[in-house]
Scaffold this active site. Structure first.
Site, PDB file in Angstrom:
ATOM      1  N   LYS A   1       1.027  -1.192   0.473  1.00 52.76           N
ATOM      2  CA  LYS A   1       0.005   0.541   0.379  1.00 52.76           C
ATOM      3  C   LYS A   1       0.501   1.158   0.114  1.00 52.76           C
ATOM      4  CE  LYS A   1      -4.138   0.801   0.059  1.00 52.76           C
ATOM      5  NZ  LYS A   1      -5.413   0.096  -0.546  1.00 52.76           N
TER       6      LYS A   1
HETATM    7  P1  NAD Z   1     -13.479   7.570  -2.464  1.00 58.75           P
HETATM    8  O1  NAD Z   1     -12.545   7.984  -2.474  1.00 58.75           O
HETATM    9  O2  NAD Z   1     -14.634   7.126  -4.116  1.00 58.75           O
HETATM   10  O3  NAD Z   1     -14.963   7.414  -2.024  1.00 58.75           O
HETATM   11  C1  NAD Z   1     -14.650   7.920  -0.110  1.00 58.75           C
HETATM   12  C2  NAD Z   1     -15.952   8.064  -0.082  1.00 58.75           C
HETATM   13  O4  NAD Z   1     -15.925   8.730   1.860  1.00 58.75           O
HETATM   14  C3  NAD Z   1     -16.720   9.618  -0.214  1.00 58.75           C
HETATM   15  O5  NAD Z   1     -18.411   9.745  -0.391  1.00 58.75           O
HETATM   16  C4  NAD Z   1     -17.096  10.710   0.712  1.00 58.75           C
HETATM   17  O6  NAD Z   1     -18.187  12.325   0.553  1.00 58.75           O
HETATM   18  C5  NAD Z   1     -17.520   9.678   2.098  1.00 58.75           C
HETATM   19  N1  NAD Z   1     -16.615  10.006   2.946  1.00 58.75           N
HETATM   20  C6  NAD Z   1     -15.274  11.382   3.062  1.00 58.75           C
HETATM   21  N2  NAD Z   1     -15.140  11.335   4.351  1.00 58.75           N
HETATM   22  C7  NAD Z   1     -16.042  10.782   4.915  1.00 58.75           C
HETATM   23  C8  NAD Z   1     -16.543  11.425   6.347  1.00 58.75           C
HETATM   24  N3  NAD Z   1     -16.527  12.296   7.598  1.00 58.75           N
HETATM   25  N4  NAD Z   1     -17.478  10.920   6.895  1.00 58.75           N
HETATM   26  C9  NAD Z   1     -18.703  10.133   5.806  1.00 58.75           C
HETATM   27  N5  NAD Z   1     -18.429  10.171   4.693  1.00 58.75           N
HETATM   28  C10 NAD Z   1     -17.261  10.298   4.145  1.00 58.75           C
HETATM   29  O7  NAD Z   1     -12.967   6.727  -2.400  1.00 58.75           O
HETATM   30  P2  NAD Z   1     -13.390   5.038  -2.249  1.00 58.75           P
HETATM   31  O8  NAD Z   1     -12.200   3.916  -3.689  1.00 58.75           O
HETATM   32  O9  NAD Z   1     -15.159   4.625  -2.576  1.00 58.75           O
HETATM   33  O10 NAD Z   1     -12.777   3.960  -1.394  1.00 58.75           O
HETATM   34  C11 NAD Z   1     -13.669   4.098   0.232  1.00 58.75           C
HETATM   35  C12 NAD Z   1     -13.536   3.315   0.868  1.00 58.75           C
HETATM   36  O11 NAD Z   1     -13.065   1.767   0.429  1.00 58.75           O
HETATM   37  C13 NAD Z   1     -11.726   3.032   1.510  1.00 58.75           C
HETATM   38  O12 NAD Z   1     -11.858   2.747   2.775  1.00 58.75           O
HETATM   39  C14 NAD Z   1     -10.887   2.515   0.491  1.00 58.75           C
HETATM   40  O13 NAD Z   1      -9.341   2.185   1.242  1.00 58.75           O
HETATM   41  C15 NAD Z   1     -11.996   1.164   0.217  1.00 58.75           C
HETATM   42  N6  NAD Z   1     -11.430   0.272  -0.842  1.00 58.75           N
HETATM   43  C16 NAD Z   1     -11.517   1.133  -2.138  1.00 58.75           C
HETATM   44  C17 NAD Z   1     -11.482   0.377  -3.240  1.00 58.75           C
HETATM   45  C18 NAD Z   1     -11.592   0.692  -4.876  1.00 58.75           C
HETATM   46  O14 NAD Z   1     -11.516   0.208  -5.688  1.00 58.75           O
HETATM   47  N7  NAD Z   1     -11.616   1.922  -5.220  1.00 58.75           N
HETATM   48  C19 NAD Z   1     -10.770  -1.463  -3.420  1.00 58.75           C
HETATM   49  C20 NAD Z   1     -10.953  -1.750  -2.092  1.00 58.75           C
HETATM   50  C21 NAD Z   1     -11.335  -0.634  -1.334  1.00 58.75           C
END
Ligand code: NAD
Length: 452
Positions: free
Chosen positions: A137
């Site tokens: 990571k």
């Molecule tokens: P993203 O940046 O697209 O979305 C993040 C979301 O979190 C947004 O909707 C934002 O409004 C919300 N957010 C931020 N701060 C917040 C708060 N204080 N309260 C409530 N909501 C809040 O990110 P993503 O790619 O969707 O990733 C989200 C999670 O999933 C992370 O933990 C990431 O590590 C995990 N993840 C993502 C992927 C992927 O393929 N994108 C894969 C595995 C895991």
């Protein structure tokens, strides 16, 4: 340094809650005991599962620390002509199953211990879904929303230049995470290719990252893959938890990549989205929220706040909304003891990494709320990343249907492995998923041995 909090338990065995940080490995590898530290929490969950599995001691100590922790500082010229110094990390946790693999996050709160935790989770995830990758990571401490497009490009290029000696298409393969996207991956790939001695082999160098735009070798289906994987897992597990996806009520924290795709796919299957919380506030609509319209609203306004006729509610009201399934898909550590006490759901499907603290876990255990753990539920993203890498390596492209079918096979098998371990060890689903992942890694160490 804080000491272990005796009342905060994590995994259960035969219904008996165990205390945090019991493993002697903590002392052996020199790790402190701090129940608020995400890395130490993750190591504790891993070691709990390892002890139950009776994983050989040498494998336990290897997995308790990453193989490499790379920290870099690099200057970037801003649009006004001044220079700013940025801090970046790449943590390579384990590569016994294959090249290090994991996303790169651009966020103001990126810290070494959090990156270490996410790297360890990647090692568990890739092993659980049985793809030939290890875990890594990375991150850059910055606010991507406060940077212009040109500044973002220069930060991306300088960071990848700073770690270019430590990554490679068959050694360590970054991907998008919070705050990065396909465009950033394109800048990463282009920079890496330009800096490496690969003039006659440039397309192969582009394999150094996944989650690329389709135009330069990205895979169809990658954008929705994590959400699709959450749904595939839920469909496999829901029936035995007494839930039917069609008609079920669900809520989501975060409407970004993972949250919105999970919601849109569930919406198409006839499930009803009744509440959403993101950084702009919380909304609720008992009759159901149109998931596609909400995605359009978020794309335009940056968050769910102010959406249509939905009622604006407080964070507490959001958590107290009665649902069958809650999907946390935002940041780590959002569900602590208090939130876990408020939540009125049968199942938590962890779309985000590590959204539940050990204290939250304990409350869910006591209240009989099931958790589909992140290393299972959100493994769809890295699985389709693997498909992208395979397509690049073998110069073929898969159609969207092929990607979806292969993803579904991996997710269903990983869910079944987890269920099997849950039965065999009579434990919660999080511990079971770790056991299923560790069993695979243990077998690899048993046949490879440890050099020399
Ligand atoms: P993203 O940046 O697209 O979305 C993040 C979301 O979190 C947004 O909707 C934002 O409004 C919300 N957010 C931020 N701060 C917040 C708060 N204080 N309260 C409530 N909501 C809040 O990110 P993503 O790619 O969707 O990733 C989200 C999670 O999933 C992370 O933990 C990431 O590590 C995990 N993840 C993502 C992927 C992927 O393929 N994108 C894969 C595995 C895991």
């Amino acid at each position: 340094m804080a000491t272990a909090t005796a009342s905060v338990g994590s995994a259960t065995k035969n219904g008996v809650r165990r205390e945090l940080f019991k493993s002697p490995v903590f002392d052996e590898v020199g790790l402190p005991r701090d129940s608020d530290n995400l890395y130490l929490q993750t190591v504790d969950t891993m070691l709990t599962a390892a002890e139950m599995l009776e994983l050989p001691h040498e494998v336990q100590i290897i997995l308790a620390q990453p193989k490499n922790e790379i920290m870099v500082h690099f200057p970037v010229r801003m649009d006004d002509g001044t220079f700013k110094l940025f801090k970046g990390y790449r943590v390579q946790h384990n590569n016994s199953l294959g090249p290090y693999k994991g996303g790169i996050r651009f966020h103001p709160d990126v810290h070494l211990d959090d990156v270490k935790s996410l790297a360890l989770l990647m090692t568990m995830k890739t092993s659980l879904v049985r793809i030939p990758f290890g875990g890594g990571k990375g991150g850059v401490k910055c606010d991507p929303h406060a940077l212009s497009r040109n500044e973002l490009m220069r930060v991306s290029r300088r960071f990848i230049a700073a770690i270019s000696h430590a990554i490679g298409p068959d050694y360590d393969i970054p991907a998008p995470d919070v705050g990065t996207n396909a465009q950033v991956m394109a800048w990463f790939a282009d920079t890496y290719e330009s800096l490496t001695d690969s003039n006659r082999n440039s397309w192969d160098a582009m394999r150094v990252v996944t989650g690329k735009p389709v135009e330069i070798g990205g895979s169809l289906g990658r954008e929705k893959a994590t959400g699709q994987g959450v749904v595939d897992t839920l469909v496999e597990i829901a029936p035995e938890l007494g839930i039917k996806v069609e008609g079920m009520r669900f809520s989501v924290i975060g409407y970004g990549n993972v949250g919105s795709w999970t919601a849109r796919i569930l919406g198409r299957m006839g499930a009803k989205l009744v509440a959403v919380l993101d950084h702009t506030g919380a909304i609720r609509e008992d009759k159901g929220i149109d998931t596609e319209e909400l995605a359009g609203h978020v794309a335009k306004h940056g968050g769910v706040g102010g959406f249509g006729s939905a009622t604006k509610v407080s964070t507490e009201e959001f958590y107290r909304t009665k649902v069958d399934v809650l999907v946390p898909a935002a940041l780590e550590q959002m569900i602590k003891e208090q939130e876990a006490g408020w939540i009125d759901a049968k199942v938590i499907a962890e779309g985000a990494n590590a959204p539940t603290t050990p204290a939250g876990d304990r409350v869910f255990n006591e209240r009989g709320i099931e958790i589909i753990p992140a290393i299972l539920a959100n493994a769809g993203g890295v699985t389709v990343s693997y498909f992208e890498w395979v397509q690049n390596k073998s110069c073929v492209t898969w159609d969207a249907e092929e990607v979806d079918q292969a993803l579904n096979r991996h997710m269903v098998m990983a869910a079944r492995r987890t269920k099997l371990m849950r039965q065999r060890f009579n434990c919660d689903m999080r511990t079971a998923a770790y056991i299923a992942a560790l069993e695979n890694i243990g077998k690899v160490y048993a046949v490879r041995g440890i050099f020399p």
